[in-house]
Scaffold this motif. Structure first.
Motif, PDB file in Angstrom:
ATOM      1  N   UNK A   1      16.703 -10.127 -30.199  1.00  0.00           N
ATOM      2  CA  UNK A   1      15.268 -10.447 -29.743  1.00  0.00           C
ATOM      3  C   UNK A   1      15.507 -10.510 -27.999  1.00  0.00           C
ATOM      4  N   UNK A   2      16.465 -11.006 -27.556  1.00  0.00           N
ATOM      5  CA  UNK A   2      16.849 -10.948 -25.986  1.00  0.00           C
ATOM      6  C   UNK A   2      16.879  -9.593 -25.422  1.00  0.00           C
ATOM      7  N   UNK A   3      17.617  -8.747 -26.120  1.00  0.00           N
ATOM      8  CA  UNK A   3      17.539  -7.276 -25.752  1.00  0.00           C
ATOM      9  C   UNK A   3      16.461  -6.592 -25.630  1.00  0.00           C
ATOM     10  N   UNK A   4      15.662  -6.786 -26.676  1.00  0.00           N
ATOM     11  CA  UNK A   4      14.189  -6.017 -26.927  1.00  0.00           C
ATOM     12  C   UNK A   4      13.477  -6.371 -25.794  1.00  0.00           C
ATOM     13  N   UNK A   5      13.387  -7.986 -25.654  1.00  0.00           N
ATOM     14  CA  UNK A   5      12.406  -8.374 -24.234  1.00  0.00           C
ATOM     15  C   UNK A   5      13.042  -7.988 -23.061  1.00  0.00           C
ATOM     16  N   UNK A   6      14.104  -7.742 -22.797  1.00  0.00           N
ATOM     17  CA  UNK A   6      14.712  -7.289 -21.460  1.00  0.00           C
ATOM     18  C   UNK A   6      14.591  -5.830 -21.361  1.00  0.00           C
TER      19      UNK A   6
ATOM     20  N   UNK B   1      12.203  -3.483 -21.370  1.00  0.00           N
ATOM     21  CA  UNK B   1      10.919  -2.736 -20.651  1.00  0.00           C
ATOM     22  C   UNK B   1      11.391  -2.694 -19.127  1.00  0.00           C
ATOM     23  N   UNK B   2      11.754  -3.993 -18.625  1.00  0.00           N
ATOM     24  CA  UNK B   2      12.098  -4.368 -17.225  1.00  0.00           C
ATOM     25  C   UNK B   2      13.447  -3.757 -16.702  1.00  0.00           C
TER      26      UNK B   2
ATOM     27  N   UNK C   1      20.628  -3.047 -17.900  1.00  0.00           N
ATOM     28  CA  UNK C   1      21.159  -4.489 -18.014  1.00  0.00           C
ATOM     29  C   UNK C   1      20.855  -4.989 -19.307  1.00  0.00           C
ATOM     30  N   UNK C   2      19.816  -4.452 -20.282  1.00  0.00           N
ATOM     31  CA  UNK C   2      19.845  -5.160 -21.253  1.00  0.00           C
ATOM     32  C   UNK C   2      20.755  -4.443 -22.296  1.00  0.00           C
TER      33      UNK C   2
END
Length: 486
Positions: free
Chosen positions: A319-324, A326-327, A331-332
């Protein structure tokens, strides 16, 4: 089932291959533990060295719950020889297999990065680190539960029809039964799977098939469960449940909470949390409940619940990868490898400690070396308690030339783990005929006052008629050399 479109490694097979190689590397690192073997592993070692008939006879008296595992290790010792590698490699391979299953479940339910994170996290968990290199069946049980969970997820996701469905449900039931034959407390995975079915609102047909498969496994394991209950004295040493024992399960919930929240179980959807959260919570809670009636709470009995914790960790990182993305799209892709690297470094003291002989309560090989150095031909040897005879059974060459004066019937012949000792009067008479005696017992801080009448007589005769001439304490065990005063 919700599809996670997050990008991952370009080659899909890396999702399961990387965790497999990672866990395998962790398992092979320091596998011999400085050529040490502790008392639990010594039981496996000495039983595996017996014939099939001798093992079968022993199971009628003791350790029936581990019978299938002992027979498996007997076969491996016959083919590859007795060594710490043969003793522990099955657990390493089992954990690597469990990591593959966890990675595949994570990928299916939460995306490829969640799969990689979940699979690699399994081998890093401190509880898994301990049993990753252990000559006992708990890692094999964890692998079996992981595979049965993967089968269940595939059945809930694809819903194959006809013969394929029956084959998979049959395989599921057989895996649950196999795990139960290795340790029947693994049946606690069934109510965890039931909780998953309830959360995803499966139909009556799925409930019926699961119930048939689960009931078949329970019925198949029931004879072993009932028979091994007659050997419950083996677990009489487990302390009653206390509040401080709840700290470990509570911390596990804290670690898994972010993943459960990020991919929280939703009615009607198979999610990583819907699978992982029950697998973490239900077996732990059930064992706590059982322990209120009879003390049985040991983390190794529910080691397979770490599969659920790993899934939750993977879901959180996915979930952290998916959230990161777009921006920070580039780095994700480094988030999961970075967290794994940092965690590995942070846990390095734990990883080193688990590979040190001091991580176990004793070392039967090291004390055998001390006996070989101190003994003289014709000396007598005593074991207090009798279970410390395991060091002689694992390293018979170190005890060559010594007379085990208390032993009346050898372990293999008597169908026991420690043998049958003579009565106290005969032990006393045999000791008084000896000039020198080597006593093998537990080191200070570990040793308990002699409980059995035989052990009390041993201590009394040595105290009244013999003098200590040498004393060595090594890795939880003690060798004391006595000479008769007169």
């Amino acid at each position: 089932m919700t599809s996670h479109m997050s990008t991952g490694p370009r080659r899909p097979y890396l999702v399961w291959l990387l965790p497999a190689l990672w866990t395998l590397g962790l398992g092979l690192w320091g596998l011999s533990r400085q050529d040490s073997v502790w008392r639990d592993e010594a039981a496996t070692w000495q039983v595996a060295g017996r014939s099939t008939a001798e093992i079968w006879a022993m199971l009628g008296n003791v350790d029936a719950v581990h019978g299938l595992y002992y027979l498996l290790m007997h076969g491996l010792f016959e083919v590859f020889g007795a060594s710490t590698t043969t003793l522990r490699l099955p657990s390493v391979l089992a954990c690597a297999g469990a990591a593959v299953c966890v990675a595949l479940i994570g990928r299916r339910l939460a995306g490829p990065w969640a799969g990689i994170a979940a699979g690699t996290a399994l081998g890093l968990l401190p509880a898994v680190q301990f049993y990753l290199q252990e000559g006992r069946p708990y890692a094999l049980v964890a692998a079996g539960v992981a595979l049965s969970t993967l089968l269940l997820v595939s059945l809930l996701g694809n819903r194959p029809a006809g013969r394929r469905t029956r084959t998979r449900w049959t395989a599921y039931g057989c895996l649950v039964l196999l795990c139960a034959l290795l340790n029947w407390l693994s049946l606690l995975a069934l109510p965890a799977h039931a909780a998953t079915l309830w959360w995803v609102r499966v139909g009556r047909g799925v409930w019926a098939r699961w119930a048939v498969a689960g009931a078949g496994a329970v019925v198949g394991a029931l004879p072993l469960v009932l028979f091994s209950r007659g050997q419950s004295d083996q677990v009489s040493w487990i302390p009653p449940l206390t509040w401080h024992m709840m700290i470990g399960p509570a911390l596990l919930l804290v670690v898994g909470a972010p993943g459960a929240w990020a991919d929280r179980p939703t009615r009607g959807r198979v999610s990583a949390a819907a699978v992982g959260l029950p697998l973490l919570v239900v077996p732990q809670s059930a064992l706590i409940g059982i322990s209120l009636a009879q003390p049985l709470f040991l983390d190794r009995y529910v080691l397979f619940s770490m599969v659920g914790l790993s899934l939750l960790i993977g879901a959180g990182l996915g979930a952290a990868v998916r959230a990161a993305r777009p921006r920070l799209p580039r780095a994700s892709a480094l988030l999961v490898p970075g967290v794994i690297a940092v965690t590995t470094l942070a846990l390095l003291p734990v990883e080193l400690a688990k590979r040190d002989p001091a991580s176990r309560v004793d070392d039967v090989l090291r004390v055998a070396g001390e006996v070989a150095r101190l003994k003289r031909d014709g000396d007598a040897v005593l074991f207090v308690p009798a279970a410390r005879r395991d060091t002689a059974l694992v390293s018979p060459a170190a005890f060559a030339g010594l007379a085990d004066v208390a032993l009346a019937d050898a372990p293999a012949a008597s169908g026991t783990l420690k043998g049958e000792e003579a009565d106290a009067a005969r032990i006393r008479a045999a000791l008084l005929e000896r000039r020198r005696v080597l006593l093998v017992t537990d080191a200070e801080g570990v040793a308990k006052p002699p409980g059995a009448r035989r052990d009390q007589v041993k201590a009394q005769v040595l105290r009244e008629r013999f003098s200590v001439v040498e004393d060595r304490q090594v890795r939880g065990r003690r060798v004391t050399v006595y000479e008769r005063r007169d």
